[in-house]
Design an enzyme around this catalytic site. Structure first.
Site, PDB file in Angstrom:
ATOM      1  N   ARG A   1       0.854  -1.189   0.000  1.00 21.92           N
ATOM      2  CA  ARG A   1       0.000   0.000   0.000  1.00 21.92           C
ATOM      3  C   ARG A   1       0.882   1.228   0.000  1.00 21.92           C
ATOM      4  NH1 ARG A   1      -5.672   0.169   0.869  1.00 21.92           N
ATOM      5  NH2 ARG A   1      -6.294  -1.882   0.136  1.00 21.92           N
TER       6      ARG A   1
ATOM      7  N   GLU B   1      -1.522   8.061  -4.855  1.00 20.35           N
ATOM      8  CA  GLU B   1      -2.196   7.537  -6.040  1.00 20.35           C
ATOM      9  C   GLU B   1      -3.509   8.294  -6.209  1.00 20.35           C
ATOM     10  OE1 GLU B   1      -2.643   3.278  -6.116  1.00 20.35           O
ATOM     11  OE2 GLU B   1      -0.665   2.995  -5.281  1.00 20.35           O
TER      12      GLU B   1
ATOM     13  N   HIS C   1       0.490   0.184  -9.719  1.00 21.01           N
ATOM     14  CA  HIS C   1      -0.446  -0.605  -8.901  1.00 21.01           C
ATOM     15  C   HIS C   1      -1.114  -1.724  -9.721  1.00 21.01           C
ATOM     16  CE1 HIS C   1      -3.038  -0.308  -5.016  1.00 21.01           C
ATOM     17  NE2 HIS C   1      -2.880  -1.560  -5.413  1.00 21.01           N
TER      18      HIS C   1
END
Ligand SMILES: NC(=O)c1ccc[n+]([C@@H]2O[C@H](COP(=O)([O-])OP(=O)(O)OC[C@H]3O[C@@H](n4cnc5c(N)ncnc54)[C@H](O)[C@@H]3O)[C@@H](O)[C@H]2O)c1
Length: 316
Positions: A244, A273, A291
């Site tokens: 993450r 992000e 990602h």
């Protein structure tokens, strides 16, 4: 019964659901039009990935919904407790993408020890005029075999990554405050199996021993890798974050890359992000991916078919 797969679903899942008599709609309805669409079409099941959110207001406004499904792991985009209190089923597919993420970790690792991320940036620019100079600058490669991989977070993905590492011939050390030990079973193509017993060790020991560190922890309040942890790492270590954004302090990471303390990093998940910090994106020692840990055909097939089986079990 009608299933709205608002962020898409693999064809395997569609086929399984249709065979069981469900109508599957794969139209992507804009967030603000969802309430209207669900009520107009009397949708029974809404499936999302990370893009669509299912909050309490939508749940209240759409009484036809019986199941909310998330293709993947994290359910931060769904008001899970509220939905369950209202009697809805909330399902996800936590294990479906573990091996895909593990392989992405190794895509970064194999690439970084041979500087492929940098070679791929420079070969198109200078490959025809400075071939020999580039060859020299990437001459100092390493093998992964025999090196130590430190795994932070020894859950589904951490363990899947450890299995790949063992297959490659690496030593694995792991830190997980909630898991003392586990047996990893490695399966081979011809049916042979080998079981590995791994006991987790302290964070300090992992930082001290690891040549490469990979993170597989959930999102949390504090950084898991910050200035203190970086200081405790070996010089010239490689770091991977496919967990993450926010578990690594990116400012400290960039500084450590500049000083050479961390030789290279593989980053799939970023703090900001979908607009990651330019200092990370532009750093020549970083192997980058946007990602895509779970973004393989196999993981999407497993996600689709696991969701379909759960829906069929619950509603048929
Ligand atoms: N890159 C991608 O596309 C992608 C895809 C799927 C999942 N993920 C992320 O990968 C991470 C791991 O997923 P998982 O399915 O393996 O989860 P999991 O719950 O199976 O495992 C997480 C493990 O981390 C441990 N842990 C928690 N806090 C820790 C800490 N501070 N230090 C060390 N260990 C700690 C837990 O005890 C647990 O065993 C999650 O953050 C998930 O969001 C990324």
């Amino acid at each position: 019964m009608k299933v709205l797969a608002n962020d898409g679903i693999a064809q395997t899942g569609v086929d399984q659901l249709e065979k069981a008599g469900f109508e599957v709609i794969t139209t992507n309805v804009a967030q603000e039009q969802l309430e209207n669409y669900i009520n107009k079409h009397n949708i029974d099941v809404i499936l999302v990935r990370s893009a669509t959110t299912v909050r309490a207001e939508l749940i209240d406004a759409c009484p036809s919904i019986k199941i909310i499904g998330r293709g993947g792991v994290g359910m931060d985009n769904i008001d899970v407790t509220y939905a369950r209190e209202k009697g809805l089923h909330v399902i996800n597919t936590p294990a479906a993408s573990s091996h895909s993420v593990a392989e992405l970790v190794f895509a970064h690792l194999f690439g970084m020890v041979r500087y492929l991320y940098d070679a791929n940036r420079n070969m198109p620019l200078d490959g025809d005029t400075k071939f020999k100079a580039l060859k020299k600058s990437y001459a100092n490669g390493k093998e992964l075999k025999g090196k130590t991989l430190g795994v932070f977070g020894f859950g589904r993905i951490g363990q899947a990554t450890a299995k790949v590492a063992l297959g490659v011939g690496m030593k694995v050390v792991a830190f997980d405050p909630f898991l003392k030990e586990t047996d990893l079973e490695l399966d081979f193509f011809d049916g042979q199996k080998i079981s590995f017993h791994i006991e987790t060790i302290s964070k300090e020991e992992v930082l001290k021993q690891a040549d490469f560190i990979t993170l597989h922890v959930p999102a949390q309040k504090d950084f898991v890798i910050d200035e203190k942890e970086i200081k405790a790492m070996k010089d010239g270590v490689g770091l991977i974050n496919a967990a993450r954004g926010g578990v690594v302090n990116e400012v400290e990471l960039v500084q450590a890359l500049e000083s050479g303390k961390i030789a290279y990093a593989g980053i799939d998940t970023f703090i900001d992000e979908p607009t990651p910090a330019m200092q990370v994106l532009m750093n020549q020692h970083v192997s980058l991916s946007p990602h895509i840990g779970a973004a393989t055909a196999e993981a999407q097939d497993r996600i689709g078919s696991e969701l379909a089986s759960q829906i069929i079990d619950l509603l048929k």
